[in-house]
Design a protein around this motif. Structure first.
Motif, PDB file in Angstrom:
ATOM      1  N   LYS A 168       3.296   9.858 -10.098  1.00 29.07           N
ATOM      2  CA  LYS A 168       2.576   9.969 -11.375  1.00 29.07           C
ATOM      3  C   LYS A 168       1.841  11.293 -11.526  1.00 29.07           C
ATOM      4  O   LYS A 168       1.367  11.617 -12.622  1.00 29.07           O
ATOM      5  CB  LYS A 168       1.588   8.805 -11.509  1.00 29.07           C
ATOM      6  CG  LYS A 168       2.248   7.474 -11.813  1.00 29.07           C
ATOM      7  CD  LYS A 168       1.209   6.373 -11.987  1.00 29.07           C
ATOM      8  CE  LYS A 168       1.857   5.051 -12.360  1.00 29.07           C
ATOM      9  NZ  LYS A 168       0.851   3.973 -12.523  1.00 29.07           N
ATOM     10  N   GLN A 169       1.750  12.062 -10.456  1.00 28.82           N
ATOM     11  CA  GLN A 169       1.095  13.372 -10.534  1.00 28.82           C
ATOM     12  C   GLN A 169       1.986  14.420 -11.184  1.00 28.82           C
ATOM     13  O   GLN A 169       1.524  15.515 -11.501  1.00 28.82           O
ATOM     14  CB  GLN A 169       0.692  13.839  -9.130  1.00 28.82           C
ATOM     15  CG  GLN A 169      -0.354  12.967  -8.461  1.00 28.82           C
ATOM     16  CD  GLN A 169      -0.617  13.385  -7.031  1.00 28.82           C
ATOM     17  OE1 GLN A 169      -0.269  14.481  -6.620  1.00 28.82           O
ATOM     18  NE2 GLN A 169      -1.245  12.500  -6.265  1.00 28.82           N
ATOM     19  N   VAL A 225       1.068  13.235   1.726  1.00 24.99           N
ATOM     20  CA  VAL A 225       0.586  11.854   1.699  1.00 24.99           C
ATOM     21  C   VAL A 225       1.133  11.049   2.878  1.00 24.99           C
ATOM     22  O   VAL A 225       0.455  10.185   3.421  1.00 24.99           O
ATOM     23  CB  VAL A 225       0.964  11.182   0.364  1.00 24.99           C
ATOM     24  CG1 VAL A 225       0.547   9.706   0.353  1.00 24.99           C
ATOM     25  CG2 VAL A 225       0.305  11.909  -0.803  1.00 24.99           C
ATOM     26  N   ARG A 242       4.428  17.307  -1.723  1.00 22.66           N
ATOM     27  CA  ARG A 242       3.354  16.342  -1.983  1.00 22.66           C
ATOM     28  C   ARG A 242       3.601  15.047  -1.215  1.00 22.66           C
ATOM     29  O   ARG A 242       2.657  14.445  -0.667  1.00 22.66           O
ATOM     30  CB  ARG A 242       3.259  16.063  -3.480  1.00 22.66           C
ATOM     31  CG  ARG A 242       2.115  15.145  -3.853  1.00 22.66           C
ATOM     32  CD  ARG A 242       0.787  15.732  -3.437  1.00 22.66           C
ATOM     33  NE  ARG A 242      -0.314  14.830  -3.730  1.00 22.66           N
ATOM     34  CZ  ARG A 242      -1.346  14.626  -2.931  1.00 22.66           C
ATOM     35  NH1 ARG A 242      -1.419  15.278  -1.778  1.00 22.66           N
ATOM     36  NH2 ARG A 242      -2.305  13.797  -3.259  1.00 22.66           N
ATOM     37  N   ASN A 301       0.826  -1.207   0.000  1.00 21.64           N
ATOM     38  CA  ASN A 301       0.000   0.000   0.000  1.00 21.64           C
ATOM     39  C   ASN A 301       0.862   1.258   0.000  1.00 21.64           C
ATOM     40  O   ASN A 301       0.543   2.249  -0.674  1.00 21.64           O
ATOM     41  CB  ASN A 301      -0.931   0.005   1.208  1.00 21.64           C
ATOM     42  CG  ASN A 301      -2.061  -0.997   1.073  1.00 21.64           C
ATOM     43  OD1 ASN A 301      -2.438  -1.373  -0.041  1.00 21.64           O
ATOM     44  ND2 ASN A 301      -2.608  -1.438   2.201  1.00 21.64           N
ATOM     45  N   LYS A 319       2.247   1.644  -3.451  1.00 24.89           N
ATOM     46  CA  LYS A 319       1.197   2.091  -4.366  1.00 24.89           C
ATOM     47  C   LYS A 319       0.946   3.589  -4.198  1.00 24.89           C
ATOM     48  O   LYS A 319       0.839   4.329  -5.188  1.00 24.89           O
ATOM     49  CB  LYS A 319      -0.090   1.314  -4.104  1.00 24.89           C
ATOM     50  CG  LYS A 319      -1.251   1.725  -5.004  1.00 24.89           C
ATOM     51  CD  LYS A 319      -2.498   0.919  -4.677  1.00 24.89           C
ATOM     52  CE  LYS A 319      -3.677   1.364  -5.533  1.00 24.89           C
ATOM     53  NZ  LYS A 319      -4.921   0.599  -5.214  1.00 24.89           N
ATOM     54  N   ASN A 320       0.848   4.045  -2.947  1.00 20.23           N
ATOM     55  CA  ASN A 320       0.619   5.470  -2.700  1.00 20.23           C
ATOM     56  C   ASN A 320       1.795   6.323  -3.177  1.00 20.23           C
ATOM     57  O   ASN A 320       1.604   7.421  -3.712  1.00 20.23           O
ATOM     58  CB  ASN A 320       0.398   5.708  -1.203  1.00 20.23           C
ATOM     59  CG  ASN A 320      -0.925   5.149  -0.720  1.00 20.23           C
ATOM     60  OD1 ASN A 320      -1.852   4.957  -1.505  1.00 20.23           O
ATOM     61  ND2 ASN A 320      -1.023   4.871   0.574  1.00 20.23           N
ATOM     62  N   VAL A 334       3.889   5.614  -5.658  1.00 15.88           N
ATOM     63  CA  VAL A 334       3.843   5.659  -7.123  1.00 15.88           C
ATOM     64  C   VAL A 334       2.773   6.633  -7.602  1.00 15.88           C
ATOM     65  O   VAL A 334       2.970   7.367  -8.575  1.00 15.88           O
ATOM     66  CB  VAL A 334       3.598   4.251  -7.704  1.00 15.88           C
ATOM     67  CG1 VAL A 334       3.323   4.320  -9.205  1.00 15.88           C
ATOM     68  CG2 VAL A 334       4.801   3.352  -7.442  1.00 15.88           C
ATOM     69  N   GLU A 335       1.629   6.659  -6.903  1.00 13.88           N
ATOM     70  CA  GLU A 335       0.555   7.580  -7.282  1.00 13.88           C
ATOM     71  C   GLU A 335       0.999   9.031  -7.138  1.00 13.88           C
ATOM     72  O   GLU A 335       0.631   9.890  -7.941  1.00 13.88           O
ATOM     73  CB  GLU A 335      -0.686   7.312  -6.431  1.00 13.88           C
ATOM     74  CG  GLU A 335      -1.412   6.028  -6.776  1.00 13.88           C
ATOM     75  CD  GLU A 335      -1.857   5.995  -8.225  1.00 13.88           C
ATOM     76  OE1 GLU A 335      -2.409   7.015  -8.689  1.00 13.88           O
ATOM     77  OE2 GLU A 335      -1.650   4.966  -8.883  1.00 13.88           O
ATOM     78  N   VAL A 336       1.788   9.325  -6.101  1.00 11.72           N
ATOM     79  CA  VAL A 336       2.323  10.678  -5.935  1.00 11.72           C
ATOM     80  C   VAL A 336       3.237  11.028  -7.109  1.00 11.72           C
ATOM     81  O   VAL A 336       3.133  12.108  -7.697  1.00 11.72           O
ATOM     82  CB  VAL A 336       3.108  10.794  -4.611  1.00 11.72           C
ATOM     83  CG1 VAL A 336       3.858  12.129  -4.559  1.00 11.72           C
ATOM     84  CG2 VAL A 336       2.172  10.674  -3.423  1.00 11.72           C
TER      85      VAL A 336
END
Length: 230
Positions: free
Chosen positions: A21-22, A59, A55, A11, A14-15, A17-19
């Motif tokens: 990708k922004q 998170v 960022r 998790n 995943k979080n 990677v999401e940061v």
């Protein structure tokens, strides 16, 4: 128990990677744990790099990310998060000296520059480094980490607030370069003010009394900051 730890790590990854990708990614990039930030994100400006740090802190609020650089790998960031999951984040001092003089903090005995040396700093920033909604409530953490309230208010009073704020950031980067500071001073410890004629000047906290002269210029989408330390 171990299954829960594995799930937690997945998790976190995943979080993370999401940061990432922004932000603008390099072409045909594949994100792996061994990827360095500069290999994944198109870090074309220092302002964009600061946005990444802020960022990440939003998170993962319990982690301090000041030490990461463009060379930091995804795995190193993961390790930092996993090791500090239960540690409270240090509060950053945000107060700025409300005086034109520059003061020395006696608790800081190590200075990374010689106050007798002349220093020159130049920085250029493109407007695309800023999020379009820089003045919205969604970006309050970014603004507070880079700017003082006075700087934001001043920018909003100008015909083009966004380019004005970008110029202030470029000036701060120029100040840091002129100081030749190895341990980078926090941006909100530097305050850019303006005389009634529009000429900018610097308020700096926790440094010896030195003379800093700055200049800011900008066009439609580019801002340049210039600083001389005498």
């Amino acid at each position: 128990m171990f299954g829960g730890l594995v799930t937690l790590e997945k998790n976190i990854y995943k979080n993370l990677v999401e940061v990432i990708k922004q932000f603008p990614l390099n072409k045909n990039v594949k994100i792996t744990e061994e990827s360095k930030l500069w290999e994944v994100i198109n870090l074309f400006s220092s302002l964009l790099a600061e946005r990444v740090k802020v960022r990440l802190e939003e998170v993962f609020p319990q982690i301090e990310f000041e030490e990461i650089t463009a060379e930091t790998t995804i795995r190193e960031i993961l390790n930092s998060i996993e090791k500090n999951q239960t540690f409270p984040k240090n509060n950053k001092e945000s107060s700025i000296e409300k005086d034109l003089n520059i003061y020395f903090d006696s608790s800081n005995n190590e200075q990374d520059h010689n106050s007798n040396e002349i220093g020159i700093g130049v920085d250029i920033q493109h407007l695309s480094s800023f999020p379009d909604d820089i003045f919205s409530s969604d970006n309050v953490n970014l603004r507070s980490s880079l700017f003082t309230e006075l700087e934001v208010v001043y920018s909003l009073s100008r015909p083009d607030p966004k380019i004005t704020l970008l110029g202030i950031y470029a000036a701060k980067e120029a100040v840091i370069k002129a100081l030749n500071n190895k341990n980078k001073i926090q941006f909100n410890f530097i305050e850019i003010r303006h005389y009634s004629n529009g000429k900018p000047y610097v308020i700096l906290k926790s440094y010896p009394k030195i003379f800093l002269e700055i200049s800011i210029s900008h066009s439609i989408d580019v801002a340049i900051g210039y600083c001389i330390k005498r």
